[in-house]
Design an enzyme around this catalytic site. Structure first.
Site, mmCIF file in Angstrom:
data_model
loop_
_atom_site.group_PDB
_atom_site.id
_atom_site.type_symbol
_atom_site.label_atom_id
_atom_site.label_comp_id
_atom_site.label_asym_id
_atom_site.label_seq_id
_atom_site.Cartn_x
_atom_site.Cartn_y
_atom_site.Cartn_z
ATOM 1 N N ARG A 50 0.852 -1.202 0.000
ATOM 2 C CA ARG A 50 0.000 0.000 0.000
ATOM 3 C C ARG A 50 0.884 1.248 0.000
ATOM 4 O O ARG A 50 0.591 2.251 -0.636
ATOM 5 C CB ARG A 50 -0.961 -0.007 1.202
ATOM 6 C CG ARG A 50 -1.739 1.293 1.322
ATOM 7 C CD ARG A 50 -2.998 1.222 2.201
ATOM 8 N NE ARG A 50 -2.927 0.323 3.327
ATOM 9 C CZ ARG A 50 -2.234 0.563 4.439
ATOM 10 N NH1 ARG A 50 -1.551 1.682 4.587
ATOM 11 N NH2 ARG A 50 -2.237 -0.320 5.426
ATOM 12 N N TYR A 102 -17.539 16.506 -14.907
ATOM 13 C CA TYR A 102 -17.993 15.115 -14.940
ATOM 14 C C TYR A 102 -19.015 14.888 -13.812
ATOM 15 O O TYR A 102 -18.812 15.346 -12.681
ATOM 16 C CB TYR A 102 -16.763 14.209 -14.794
ATOM 17 C CG TYR A 102 -17.081 12.775 -14.464
ATOM 18 C CD1 TYR A 102 -17.859 12.000 -15.324
ATOM 19 C CD2 TYR A 102 -16.621 12.190 -13.295
ATOM 20 C CE1 TYR A 102 -18.165 10.691 -15.014
ATOM 21 C CE2 TYR A 102 -16.914 10.871 -12.987
ATOM 22 C CZ TYR A 102 -17.691 10.131 -13.845
ATOM 23 O OH TYR A 102 -18.003 8.839 -13.543
ATOM 24 N N ASP A 174 -8.442 18.637 -14.360
ATOM 25 C CA ASP A 174 -8.693 17.255 -14.768
ATOM 26 C C ASP A 174 -8.417 17.235 -16.268
ATOM 27 O O ASP A 174 -9.139 17.854 -17.053
ATOM 28 C CB ASP A 174 -10.155 16.899 -14.449
ATOM 29 C CG ASP A 174 -10.530 15.492 -14.910
ATOM 30 O OD1 ASP A 174 -9.915 14.988 -15.861
ATOM 31 O OD2 ASP A 174 -11.476 14.907 -14.337
ATOM 32 N N LYS A 199 -9.445 6.198 -19.290
ATOM 33 C CA LYS A 199 -9.788 6.651 -20.639
ATOM 34 C C LYS A 199 -8.578 6.464 -21.569
ATOM 35 O O LYS A 199 -8.126 5.358 -21.742
ATOM 36 C CB LYS A 199 -10.279 8.095 -20.561
ATOM 37 C CG LYS A 199 -11.351 8.320 -19.476
ATOM 38 C CD LYS A 199 -12.598 7.499 -19.721
ATOM 39 C CE LYS A 199 -13.771 7.811 -18.853
ATOM 40 N NZ LYS A 199 -13.674 7.555 -17.427
HETATM 41 C C1 LIG Z 1 -13.355 13.879 -17.039
HETATM 42 C C2 LIG Z 1 -13.465 12.738 -16.091
HETATM 43 N N1 LIG Z 1 -12.838 12.809 -14.912
HETATM 44 C C3 LIG Z 1 -12.907 11.800 -14.013
HETATM 45 C C4 LIG Z 1 -13.642 10.663 -14.272
HETATM 46 C C5 LIG Z 1 -13.712 9.571 -13.246
HETATM 47 O O1 LIG Z 1 -12.800 8.590 -13.577
HETATM 48 P P1 LIG Z 1 -12.990 7.031 -13.167
HETATM 49 O O2 LIG Z 1 -14.183 6.536 -13.911
HETATM 50 O O3 LIG Z 1 -11.710 6.429 -13.590
HETATM 51 O O4 LIG Z 1 -13.204 7.009 -11.699
HETATM 52 C C6 LIG Z 1 -14.299 10.541 -15.488
HETATM 53 C C7 LIG Z 1 -15.085 9.333 -15.799
HETATM 54 O O5 LIG Z 1 -15.787 9.252 -16.767
HETATM 55 C C8 LIG Z 1 -14.215 11.603 -16.423
HETATM 56 O O6 LIG Z 1 -14.851 11.552 -17.608
#
Ligand SMILES: Cc1ncc(COP(=O)(O)O)c(C=O)c1O
Length: 394
Positions: A50, A102, A174, A199
């Site tokens: 961890r 998101y 992000d 992604k």
């Molecule tokens: C722009 C964006 N940030 C964060 C996330 C969250 O990521 P995760 O699904 O890997 O938890 C997503 C998920 O679709 C996303 O599109």
């Protein structure tokens, strides 16, 4: 100086773990929770997975290298990464957030972080005056997605970070839709960059993962504390999948972009069926210049609004090659209706306020032959045409 593509393939170098005694061309998968001490007084770099795992360490070093960052961290998901970043703040702190984020981040903020006493104000990050007017004495950070989801508008990291620095506020982005291949957000002034590696970085719809990078020592220390104390780490197997995905990131993204361009050109011809297309460089406003200045390419996601002549549910139900599924950035093309799927977390009023209508479609263009994607969309348009439906009914 090693080039970006070489860094994708090798990270800091195959031997940086300094234990490749077999000549294996891949980083070993360290499937071990614990590490033996030589003696009770000895110091072990690794003691428990961890806290540190060599496979994870490779990935964390690699993402730091790709972002020109000092520190990288790998988490069990993009959402876990976002949560870890928000643990930097305490009750009474105020954070400015983009109005288009998101849905899962919206949920984390509204249904969890607000209950902990962290304050949030949502603004239009395309409008610096709007950001400035939201700054308060207790404002600690501004958080936004570099390309907003689902409208694909590009916020200037450079301009927002410059404003944030004036007020001693952190800029957190992000950068999931772009990755370090298409934008170097730290270089543009961001303090912290987050990726859902689920992604494009992973790229094959086979791993959920999150990554964070920063150059600030104090922030890195706190992120490490959160990673180790909360324990939302990425497993060694999942690290391997992200490492494998990263090797082909630039090749895949070049193709995603090329395919997206073909689909975009096709959608532009569908003037009776498509009311509006959202893709960087297509906004017809100042964000097009921001995209040209700050992005190396525009990625593979296209959002478009269907006209009243097309039944949106029939349309997404009607694709045969393109999968009806959430997520994006993978080898296969995915289509969805944000109103019912990715953005269903947002209350209806919120969806209406930001313009997420029932007719809005988000398409993540994959690596298939573009002619096949266009043929699939074409037959879905025919199936979903209301004129056609009425005709068939008769
Ligand atoms: C722009 C964006 N940030 C964060 C996330 C969250 O990521 P995760 O699904 O890997 O938890 C997503 C998920 O679709 C996303 O599109």
């Amino acid at each position: 100086m090693t080039g970006f593509n070489t860094k994708l393939v090798y990270g800091k170098g195959l031997n940086h773990l300094n234990d490749n005694c077999t000549g294996a061309v891949n980083v070993p998968l360290y499937q071990s929770t614990t590490y033996a001490f030589k003696d009770i007084d000895g110091e072990n770099k690794y003691d428990y997975s961890r806290s540190l795992n060599p496979t994870r360490e490779y990935l964390e070093n690699q993402i730091a290298l790709l972002e020109d960052a000092k520190h990288g961290f790998a988490f069990a998901s993009g959402s876990a990464a976002i949560h870890a970043v928000f643990t930097l703040f305490k009750p009474g702190d105020h954070i400015i957030v983009s109005k288009n984020i998101y849905g899962g981040t919206f949920r984390l903020i509204n249904d969890y972080l607000k209950n902990l006493g962290i304050e949030f104000t949502q603004v239009d990050t395309l409008d610096l005056a709007d950001i400035k007017s939201a700054i308060k004495p207790n404002t600690k950070a501004i958080y936004f997605e570099t390309i907003d989801n689902p409208f694909m508008k590009v916020t200037s990291v450079k301009n927002v970070a410059a404003l944030a620095k004036e007020f001693n506020i952190l800029t957190i982005v992000d950068n999931t839709f772009l990755t370090p291949y298409l934008q170097q957000a730290l270089t543009l002034g961001a303090d912290i960059v987050i990726h859902s590696a689920t992604k494009y970085l992973g790229g094959h719809s086979d791993v959920i993962a999150g990554l964070v990078v920063t150059n600030h020592e104090d922030i890195a220390e706190k992120l490490y504390f959160s990673q180790n104390a909360v324990g939302g780490i990425l497993s060694p197997e999942d690290c391997m999948l992200v490492i494998r995905g990263i090797k082909t990131l630039s090749v895949r993204l070049d193709r995603h972009i090329k395919n997206a361009q073909s689909v975009l050109e096709y959608l532009k011809t569908k003037t009776d069926e498509v009311k509006h297309i959202y893709y960087p460089g297509q906004a017809g406003d100042e964000t097009d210049q921001i995209a040209a200045d700050e992005l190396k390419g525009y990625g593979g996601v296209i959002t478009f609004e269907l006209s009243e002549d097309v039944d949106p549910k029939q349309f997404v139900n009607g694709t045969e090659l393109i999968w009806l599924a959430v997520s994006l950035g993978s080898v296969e093309s995915l289509i969805e209706l944000p109103y019912y799927m990715t953005h269903a977390e947002l209350p209806v009023e919120e969806r209406n306020k930001v313009g997420i209508t029932k007719n809005l479609v988000r398409l993540s263009v994959g690596l298939e032959d573009p002619e096949d994607l266009i043929a699939d969309l074409q037959q879905a348009f025919v199936k979903a045409s209301k004129k056609e439906l009425v005709h068939n009914h008769k």
